[in-house]
Enzyme design. Structure first.
Site, PDB file in Angstrom:
ATOM      1  N   TYR A  67       8.019  11.253  -3.645  1.00  0.00           N
ATOM      2  CA  TYR A  67       7.673   9.821  -3.642  1.00  0.00           C
ATOM      3  C   TYR A  67       8.856   8.980  -3.179  1.00  0.00           C
ATOM      4  CZ  TYR A  67       7.317   5.079  -5.512  1.00  0.00           C
ATOM      5  OH  TYR A  67       7.351   3.718  -5.645  1.00  0.00           O
ATOM      6  N   LEU A 125       3.696   5.320 -17.424  1.00  0.00           N
ATOM      7  CA  LEU A 125       4.142   5.453 -18.815  1.00  0.00           C
ATOM      8  C   LEU A 125       3.508   4.447 -19.791  1.00  0.00           C
ATOM      9  CD1 LEU A 125       6.190   6.873 -20.834  1.00  0.00           C
ATOM     10  CD2 LEU A 125       7.637   4.880 -20.431  1.00  0.00           C
ATOM     11  N   PRO A 132       2.473  12.029 -24.700  1.00  0.00           N
ATOM     12  CA  PRO A 132       3.299  13.068 -24.066  1.00  0.00           C
ATOM     13  C   PRO A 132       4.602  12.523 -23.483  1.00  0.00           C
ATOM     14  CG  PRO A 132       1.528  12.419 -22.592  1.00  0.00           C
ATOM     15  CD  PRO A 132       1.374  11.576 -23.817  1.00  0.00           C
ATOM     16  N   LYS A 169       9.487   6.675   0.263  1.00  0.00           N
ATOM     17  CA  LYS A 169       9.806   5.238   0.249  1.00  0.00           C
ATOM     18  C   LYS A 169      11.135   4.985   0.974  1.00  0.00           C
ATOM     19  CE  LYS A 169       7.765   2.383  -1.523  1.00  0.00           C
ATOM     20  NZ  LYS A 169       6.586   1.570  -1.048  1.00  0.00           N
ATOM     21  N   THR A 199      11.400   0.430  -3.674  1.00  0.00           N
ATOM     22  CA  THR A 199      11.664   0.759  -5.076  1.00  0.00           C
ATOM     23  C   THR A 199      13.126   1.129  -5.289  1.00  0.00           C
ATOM     24  OG1 THR A 199      11.247   2.504  -6.708  1.00  0.00           O
ATOM     25  CG2 THR A 199      10.757   3.062  -4.446  1.00  0.00           C
ATOM     26  N   ASP A 200      13.606   0.929  -6.511  1.00  0.00           N
ATOM     27  CA  ASP A 200      14.983   1.353  -6.827  1.00  0.00           C
ATOM     28  C   ASP A 200      15.128   2.873  -6.780  1.00  0.00           C
ATOM     29  OD1 ASP A 200      13.560   2.000  -9.147  1.00  0.00           O
ATOM     30  OD2 ASP A 200      14.866   0.884 -10.517  1.00  0.00           O
ATOM     31  N   GLU A 201      13.979   3.585  -6.770  1.00  0.00           N
ATOM     32  CA  GLU A 201      14.050   5.050  -6.801  1.00  0.00           C
ATOM     33  C   GLU A 201      14.658   5.624  -5.521  1.00  0.00           C
ATOM     34  OE1 GLU A 201      10.682   7.029  -8.580  1.00  0.00           O
ATOM     35  OE2 GLU A 201      10.133   5.225  -9.679  1.00  0.00           O
ATOM     36  N   THR A 215       0.940   8.240   3.983  1.00  0.00           N
ATOM     37  CA  THR A 215       0.670   6.836   3.632  1.00  0.00           C
ATOM     38  C   THR A 215       1.943   6.002   3.619  1.00  0.00           C
ATOM     39  OG1 THR A 215      -1.289   7.361   2.349  1.00  0.00           O
ATOM     40  CG2 THR A 215      -0.155   5.307   1.789  1.00  0.00           C
ATOM     41  N   ALA A 252       0.840  -1.202   0.000  1.00  0.00           N
ATOM     42  CA  ALA A 252       0.000   0.000   0.000  1.00  0.00           C
ATOM     43  C   ALA A 252       0.870   1.246   0.000  1.00  0.00           C
ATOM     44  CB  ALA A 252      -0.919   0.006   1.223  1.00  0.00           C
TER      45      ALA A 252
END
Ligand code: NAD
Ligand code: TYD
Length: 340
Positions: free
Chosen positions: A154, A194, A209, A158, A126-128, A101, A83
């Site tokens: 974001y 994307l 876009p 994380k 995440t890899d981010e 969240t 979540a």
């Protein structure tokens, strides 16, 4: 019977994981907790709802009392926390929700695990969280030891949840693991991201876009491969350890969009270059050596097959996404893309 509690199971990866677990573990009950934000969709879970081994709770993970009541009742053996608010562009508009969240919600889940006898907890990350890599250094990859260096609200939220998870492991002995995966694609992905966005727009002959020059690189993984990796970490992963998940499949955005045009028989003249995302990460690339060496995981779906299956899924399931893009999503799209 084993009971696994999945948060965010009405979203893209969570729902794929629900189906993966029901199919591959006949002795497992799956409890889904999801508050059904714009990204949660009960029609995604329609098949699961008919399965006696599946139970759904409409519940916000930020609500301690509600979460504790579900733990008391269902007595899960393990929790997988999907979540989250998951879209970078929305985090730029509304960062606070992401902190609430993705950080505080994760903390509530960890506290509930501790309070109910140290239930096994897996944080889906995440890899981010590692920030980005330069485009001209293909030799550089994210390993689990790469310092956290988040760029967007974001990814910062994380990364914060990851830090909290490791702190709960060290301080309270929480039986936790973390996985950090690259970009996923596949069935049931919300059309703000994307690949489904480009498929939906191309089918409607609308502009495609592309941010900036479309040269940003992402490392794409078919969602089922991600689900399999999480299952392995849950069964065999070492407590207190982070596992990177990725498939050595780096692609430039523009090449993905052109591939989608080709698969749908649509002209590349639909491609429209628009103002770049603020703080746009250049390149993500995962080194999955650890999960391969320790748990034997390897991605099984080649990108050419995965993208073909994904495009076909969106063609075969038009009502699923047409219902989304014709609703509140239109306001989001207008806000995000008009005058861009
Ligand atoms: P998604 O946006 O499709 O789904 C998120 C789900 O979480 C939705 O069903 C939503 O209703 C639910 N949710 C949101 N806030 C909630 C709350 N407060 N309480 C209960 N439920 C809530 O996201 P996704 O793409 O499936 O991503 C799932 C997880 O995987 C996230 O944690 C994300 O950070 C991570 N992740 C995603 C990717 C990717 O490419 N999509 C890659 C790596 C990691
Ligand atoms: P996205 O699917 O939002 O995932 P993430 O930002 O988490 O990697 O975006 C993937 C890439 O595609 C990213 O570099 C931004 C780019 N992008 C576009 O060029 N146009 C779009 O309309 C969207 C949604 C993304």
């Amino acid at each position: 019977m084993n009971t696994i509690l999945v948060t965010g199971g009405a979203g893209f990866i969570g729902a794929n994981f629900v189906y993966y677990m029901l199919e591959n573990h006949p002795d497992t009950r799956v409890i889904c907790v999801d508050c059904l934000t714009y990204a949660g969709n009960m029609s995604t879970l329609a098949k699961a709802m008919a399965d006696p081994r599946f139970t759904f709770y409409k519940q916000d993970i930020r609500d301690r009392a509600g979460i504790n009541a579900i733990f008391d009742r269902e007595k899960p053996d393990a929790v997988v926390n999907f979540a989250a608010e998951s879209h970078v562009d929305r985090s730029i508009e509304e960062p606070e929700l992401f902190v609430q969240t993705n950080v505080l919600g994760a903390q509530v889940m960890m506290d509930a695990c501790l309070a109910h006898g140290n239930i096994r907890f897996h944080q889906v990350s995440t890899d981010e969280v590692y920030g980005d890599l330069p485009l001209d250094r293909p030799d550089l990859l994210f390993t689990e030891d790469t310092p956290l260096h988040a760029s967007s609200p974001y990814s910062a939220s994380k990364a914060s949840a990851d830090l909290l998870t490791m702190a709960y492991y060290r301080t309270y002995g929480l039986a936790a693991t973390i996985s950090r995966c690259s970009n996923n694609y596949g069935p049931y992905q919300f059309p703000e991201k994307l690949i489904p966005l480009m498929i939906a727009n191309a089918l409607a002959d609308k502009p495609l876009p592309v941010y900036g020059q479309g040269l940003n690189v992402r490392d794409w993984l078919y969602v089922e491969d991600h689900c399999k990796a999480i299952d392995l970490v849950l069964q065999k992963g070492q407590i207190g350890r982070v596992y990177n998940i990725g498939g050595h499949n780096e692609m430039r955005n523009i090449d993905i969009v052109k591939l989608i045009c080709a698969q749908l028989g649509k002209p590349e003249s639909l491609i429209t270059y628009v103002t770049d995302r603020k703080g746009h990460d250049l390149r993500y690339a995962i080194d999955p050596a650890r999960i391969h060496a320790e748990l034997g995981w390897l991605p099984e779906t080649a990108f050419a097959d995965g993208i073909r299956k994904t495009v076909q899924w969106y063609l075969d399931n038009r009502p699923w996404w047409e219902q989304i893009v014709s609703g509140e999503y239109r306001n989001y799209y207008e806000r995000m893309y008009a005058n861009r």
